[in-house]
Design an enzyme around this catalytic site. Structure first.
Site, PDB file in Angstrom:
ATOM      1  CB  SER A 190       2.586   4.278  -0.963  1.00  0.00           C
ATOM      2  OG  SER A 190       1.222   4.182  -1.269  1.00  0.00           O
TER       3      SER A 190
ATOM      4  CE  LYS B  97       5.625   7.741  -0.039  1.00  0.00           C
ATOM      5  NZ  LYS B  97       6.628   7.930   1.086  1.00  0.00           N
TER       6      LYS B  97
ATOM      7  CE1 TYR C  48       2.872  10.366   0.134  1.00  0.00           C
ATOM      8  CE2 TYR C  48       1.476   8.655  -1.053  1.00  0.00           C
ATOM      9  CZ  TYR C  48       2.360   9.045  -0.047  1.00  0.00           C
ATOM     10  OH  TYR C  48       2.624   7.893   0.840  1.00  0.00           O
TER      11      TYR C  48
HETATM   12  P1  NAD Z   1       2.921  11.183   9.382  1.00  0.00           P
HETATM   13  O1  NAD Z   1       2.950  12.235   9.045  1.00  0.00           O
HETATM   14  O2  NAD Z   1       2.125  10.586  10.658  1.00  0.00           O
HETATM   15  O3  NAD Z   1       4.612  10.676   9.849  1.00  0.00           O
HETATM   16  C1  NAD Z   1       5.507  11.174   8.939  1.00  0.00           C
HETATM   17  C2  NAD Z   1       6.668  11.971  10.038  1.00  0.00           C
HETATM   18  O4  NAD Z   1       7.613  12.436   9.369  1.00  0.00           O
HETATM   19  C3  NAD Z   1       5.907  13.085  10.629  1.00  0.00           C
HETATM   20  O5  NAD Z   1       6.251  12.913  12.172  1.00  0.00           O
HETATM   21  C4  NAD Z   1       6.343  14.296  10.028  1.00  0.00           C
HETATM   22  O6  NAD Z   1       6.421  15.536  11.129  1.00  0.00           O
HETATM   23  C5  NAD Z   1       7.806  13.869   9.762  1.00  0.00           C
HETATM   24  N1  NAD Z   1       8.672  14.612   8.684  1.00  0.00           N
HETATM   25  C6  NAD Z   1       7.817  14.877   7.307  1.00  0.00           C
HETATM   26  N2  NAD Z   1       8.724  15.763   6.794  1.00  0.00           N
HETATM   27  C7  NAD Z   1      10.054  15.701   7.574  1.00  0.00           C
HETATM   28  C8  NAD Z   1      11.586  16.295   7.115  1.00  0.00           C
HETATM   29  N3  NAD Z   1      11.553  16.998   6.146  1.00  0.00           N
HETATM   30  N4  NAD Z   1      12.215  16.159   8.190  1.00  0.00           N
HETATM   31  C9  NAD Z   1      11.721  15.434   9.305  1.00  0.00           C
HETATM   32  N5  NAD Z   1      10.771  14.945   9.742  1.00  0.00           N
HETATM   33  C10 NAD Z   1       9.743  15.201   8.778  1.00  0.00           C
HETATM   34  O7  NAD Z   1       2.778   9.775   8.312  1.00  0.00           O
HETATM   35  P2  NAD Z   1       2.873   8.384   8.238  1.00  0.00           P
HETATM   36  O8  NAD Z   1       1.353   7.785   8.101  1.00  0.00           O
HETATM   37  O9  NAD Z   1       3.419   7.837   9.564  1.00  0.00           O
HETATM   38  O10 NAD Z   1       3.677   7.753   6.997  1.00  0.00           O
HETATM   39  C11 NAD Z   1       5.059   7.532   7.319  1.00  0.00           C
HETATM   40  C12 NAD Z   1       5.681   7.214   5.887  1.00  0.00           C
HETATM   41  O11 NAD Z   1       4.894   6.240   5.287  1.00  0.00           O
HETATM   42  C13 NAD Z   1       5.683   8.342   4.868  1.00  0.00           C
HETATM   43  O12 NAD Z   1       6.745   8.333   4.110  1.00  0.00           O
HETATM   44  C14 NAD Z   1       4.275   8.018   4.119  1.00  0.00           C
HETATM   45  O13 NAD Z   1       4.350   8.449   2.579  1.00  0.00           O
HETATM   46  C15 NAD Z   1       4.341   6.488   3.973  1.00  0.00           C
HETATM   47  N6  NAD Z   1       3.047   5.889   3.710  1.00  0.00           N
HETATM   48  C16 NAD Z   1       1.840   6.163   4.466  1.00  0.00           C
HETATM   49  C17 NAD Z   1       0.791   5.594   4.298  1.00  0.00           C
HETATM   50  C18 NAD Z   1      -0.405   5.812   5.120  1.00  0.00           C
HETATM   51  O14 NAD Z   1      -1.594   5.452   4.597  1.00  0.00           O
HETATM   52  N7  NAD Z   1      -0.134   6.408   6.348  1.00  0.00           N
HETATM   53  C19 NAD Z   1       0.637   4.715   3.318  1.00  0.00           C
HETATM   54  C20 NAD Z   1       1.846   4.193   2.391  1.00  0.00           C
HETATM   55  C21 NAD Z   1       3.109   5.046   2.826  1.00  0.00           C
HETATM   56  C1  WQD Z   2     -10.053   4.232   1.244  1.00  0.00           C
HETATM   57  C2  WQD Z   2     -11.275   4.254   0.759  1.00  0.00           C
HETATM   58  C3  WQD Z   2     -12.132   6.058  -0.446  1.00  0.00           C
HETATM   59  C4  WQD Z   2     -12.633   8.746   3.134  1.00  0.00           C
HETATM   60  C5  WQD Z   2      -4.671   6.696   0.513  1.00  0.00           C
HETATM   61  C6  WQD Z   2      -3.597   7.054  -0.401  1.00  0.00           C
HETATM   62  C7  WQD Z   2      -2.347   6.123  -0.535  1.00  0.00           C
HETATM   63  C8  WQD Z   2      -2.011   5.519   0.924  1.00  0.00           C
HETATM   64  C9  WQD Z   2      -3.176   5.274   1.677  1.00  0.00           C
HETATM   65  C10 WQD Z   2      -0.019   6.694   1.317  1.00  0.00           C
HETATM   66  C11 WQD Z   2     -11.805   4.661  -0.846  1.00  0.00           C
HETATM   67  C12 WQD Z   2     -13.112   5.683   0.801  1.00  0.00           C
HETATM   68  C13 WQD Z   2     -12.435   7.594   2.039  1.00  0.00           C
HETATM   69  C14 WQD Z   2     -13.982   9.056   3.167  1.00  0.00           C
HETATM   70  C15 WQD Z   2     -14.638   7.075   1.618  1.00  0.00           C
HETATM   71  N1  WQD Z   2      -1.414   6.582   1.446  1.00  0.00           N
HETATM   72  N2  WQD Z   2     -13.263   6.953   1.512  1.00  0.00           N
HETATM   73  N3  WQD Z   2     -14.864   8.209   2.661  1.00  0.00           N
HETATM   74  O1  WQD Z   2      -7.393   6.352  -1.037  1.00  0.00           O
HETATM   75  O2  WQD Z   2      -7.035   3.764  -0.753  1.00  0.00           O
HETATM   76  O3  WQD Z   2      -5.116   5.284   0.008  1.00  0.00           O
HETATM   77  O4  WQD Z   2      -3.871   6.528   1.749  1.00  0.00           O
HETATM   78  O5  WQD Z   2       0.841   6.268   0.579  1.00  0.00           O
HETATM   79  O6  WQD Z   2      -1.570   6.630  -1.299  1.00  0.00           O
HETATM   80  O7  WQD Z   2      -4.137   7.431  -1.874  1.00  0.00           O
HETATM   81  O8  WQD Z   2      -7.204   5.371   1.426  1.00  0.00           O
HETATM   82  O9  WQD Z   2      -8.238   5.855   3.356  1.00  0.00           O
HETATM   83  O10 WQD Z   2      -8.366   7.754   1.488  1.00  0.00           O
HETATM   84  O11 WQD Z   2      -9.652   5.612   1.123  1.00  0.00           O
HETATM   85  O12 WQD Z   2     -15.516   6.676   1.271  1.00  0.00           O
HETATM   86  O13 WQD Z   2     -14.194  10.133   3.768  1.00  0.00           O
HETATM   87  O14 WQD Z   2     -12.255   4.729   1.463  1.00  0.00           O
HETATM   88  O15 WQD Z   2     -13.155   6.341  -1.525  1.00  0.00           O
HETATM   89  O16 WQD Z   2     -12.400   3.741  -1.680  1.00  0.00           O
HETATM   90  P1  WQD Z   2      -6.722   5.285  -0.179  1.00  0.00           P
HETATM   91  P2  WQD Z   2      -8.262   6.272   1.934  1.00  0.00           P
END
Ligand code: NAD
Ligand code: WQD
Length: 340
Positions: free
Chosen positions: A126, A155, A151
């Site tokens: 991330s 990562k 979290y």
């Molecule tokens: P999500 O929660 O929709 O998907 C994650 C999946 O993993 C879920 O279906 C959950 O049930 C499963 N899971 C969690 N722990 C588990 C375990 N111990 N065993 C088996 N399954 C398990 O999330 P997502 O948004 O699809 O994110 C996927 C990956 O990408 C995550 O690692 C997340 O940290 C990373 N990521 C997400 C974002 C984002 O903003 N969505 C940003 C950066 C990184």
């Molecule tokens: C985006 C912008 C908020 C909600 C997060 C995690 C990051 C990654 C992606 C996993 C910011 C603003 C948000 C609301 C708002 N996840 N906001 N009103 O914080 O950039 O990243 O998700 O790895 O680790 O921290 O994403 O969508 O929460 O926010 O104004 O109700 O929207 O302040 O500027 P963020 P976000």
């Protein structure tokens, strides 16, 4: 058919879109997920979109013995590991829940890959690892900042676990993809993001407000040192993001990696403000959103967006879908979920 890929966490938001793109590219897919943050609708959506009866195993990746059965049963050489918890705020309140799940599941994957002789892994990292970066856009060389949440720390730690494992175990190749802000949904509106409870992320909050599930969107801060005072982020379409996984896997399978452990930013290269996103959503979907300016959210970085040159040059990947199309897809998905 090309090789099969194990997609752990494949019932979730990014994993389900990636499963579709893998199948579109000719790969076989096995999904393993414990449905802790998803349900079977993601897997069913993948099956409906692709017409392939994708195998699904309900398993906790932290349960090594149970998880090992997946390695025994299926013949795959590559894994994409999505399985993790991802709520930043919850991870601050309950860090052990995050360390236990996110670290143990990942260590089990690596152990089992070694035990069963499997070679290539993509890890979901991330942009959170950069924290408040000193220089923008951030490149893969931009130093990581100390994590401000458990979290974020998981990562960074998993990246390090992968780096060290690849260094120690010659048969292992790894790629960490640092996602920026994934948004949007599949154009079919059959899969998308399913947040549980009140959404913490901007776009699900916007779509739920538009659907009348939430009364009003709070924009967290309009007094930041940015052109319009709101924070800047790099919003990456989830289908584009999914395709980055396909090319990352293919790169390792084809032996094209420059080093056995590589890191790539996955973003668009553009910084978009919260106001721009909200107005874009209103314009594209021809609706008015109820929103107000609220105080800054603690822990938010002011601005971050990706330098995508490395992914462009090395993976031959770049974001293709326009922000307008992505915001339209997010709304189409919300309407599908709500039956609107
Ligand atoms: P999500 O929660 O929709 O998907 C994650 C999946 O993993 C879920 O279906 C959950 O049930 C499963 N899971 C969690 N722990 C588990 C375990 N111990 N065993 C088996 N399954 C398990 O999330 P997502 O948004 O699809 O994110 C996927 C990956 O990408 C995550 O690692 C997340 O940290 C990373 N990521 C997400 C974002 C984002 O903003 N969505 C940003 C950066 C990184
Ligand atoms: C985006 C912008 C908020 C909600 C997060 C995690 C990051 C990654 C992606 C996993 C910011 C603003 C948000 C609301 C708002 N996840 N906001 N009103 O914080 O950039 O990243 O998700 O790895 O680790 O921290 O994403 O969508 O929460 O926010 O104004 O109700 O929207 O302040 O500027 P963020 P976000």
């Amino acid at each position: 058919m090309k090789q099969t890929v194990l997609v752990s966490g494949g019932a979730g938001y990014i994993g389900s879109h990636t499963a579709v793109e893998l199948i579109n590219a000719g790969f076989g897919v096995v999904i393993a997920d414990n449905l802790s943050n998803s349900d079977m609708s993601g897997v069913e959506g993948v099956r409906k979109i692709t017409g392939v009866d994708v195998p699904f195993v309900n398993v906790d990746c932290c349960d090594k013995e149970a998880f090992s059965k997946v390695f025994e049963q299926y013949d795959f050489d590559s894994v994409i590991h999505f399985a993790a918890y991802k709520a930043v705020g919850e991870s601050v309140a309950d860090p052990m829940k995050y360390y236990r799940n996110n670290l143990l599941s990942f260590m089990n994957v690596i152990d089992l890959m070694r035990e069963y002789g499997r070679h290539n892994i993509v890890f979901s990292s991330s942009a959170t690892v950069y924290g408040e970066a000193d220089q923008l856009p951030v490149t893969e060389q931009t130093p990581r900042k100390p994590a401000t949440s458990a979290y974020g720390n998981t990562k960074q730690m998993c990246e390090d676990i992968l780096r060290d494992s690849v260094a120690a175990y010659e048969a292992l190749n790894g790629i960490a993809l640092r996602y920026f802000n994934p948004i949007g949904a599949h154009p079919s509106a059959l899969i998308g993001e399913l947040p549980r409870g009140v959404p913490q992320n901007l776009v699900p909050f916007i779509t739920q407000t538009a659907a009348g599930v939430r009364e009003c969107l709070s924009i967290f801060g309009d007094d930041y040192p940015t052109p319009d005072g709101s924070c800047l982020r790099d919003y990456i379409d989830v289908v584009d993001l999914a395709k980055a996984h396909v090319v990352a896997i293919a790169r390792m399978i084809d032996g094209k990696s420059k080093t056995r452990y590589e890191i790539f930013n996955v973003g668009t290269g553009n910084g978009t403000s919260v106001f721009e996103l909200v107005r874009g959503f209103e314009r594209v979907n021809n609706l008015k959103l109820n929103y107000k300016v609220a105080p800054r959210r603690p822990g938010d970085v002011v601005a971050i967006w990706a330098d995508t040159a490395l992914a462009n040059e090395e993976l031959g990947w770049k974001a293709e879908r326009s922000l307008d199309d992505t915001l339209a897809s997010a709304w189409a998905w919300e309407k599908h979920v709500r039956g609107l």
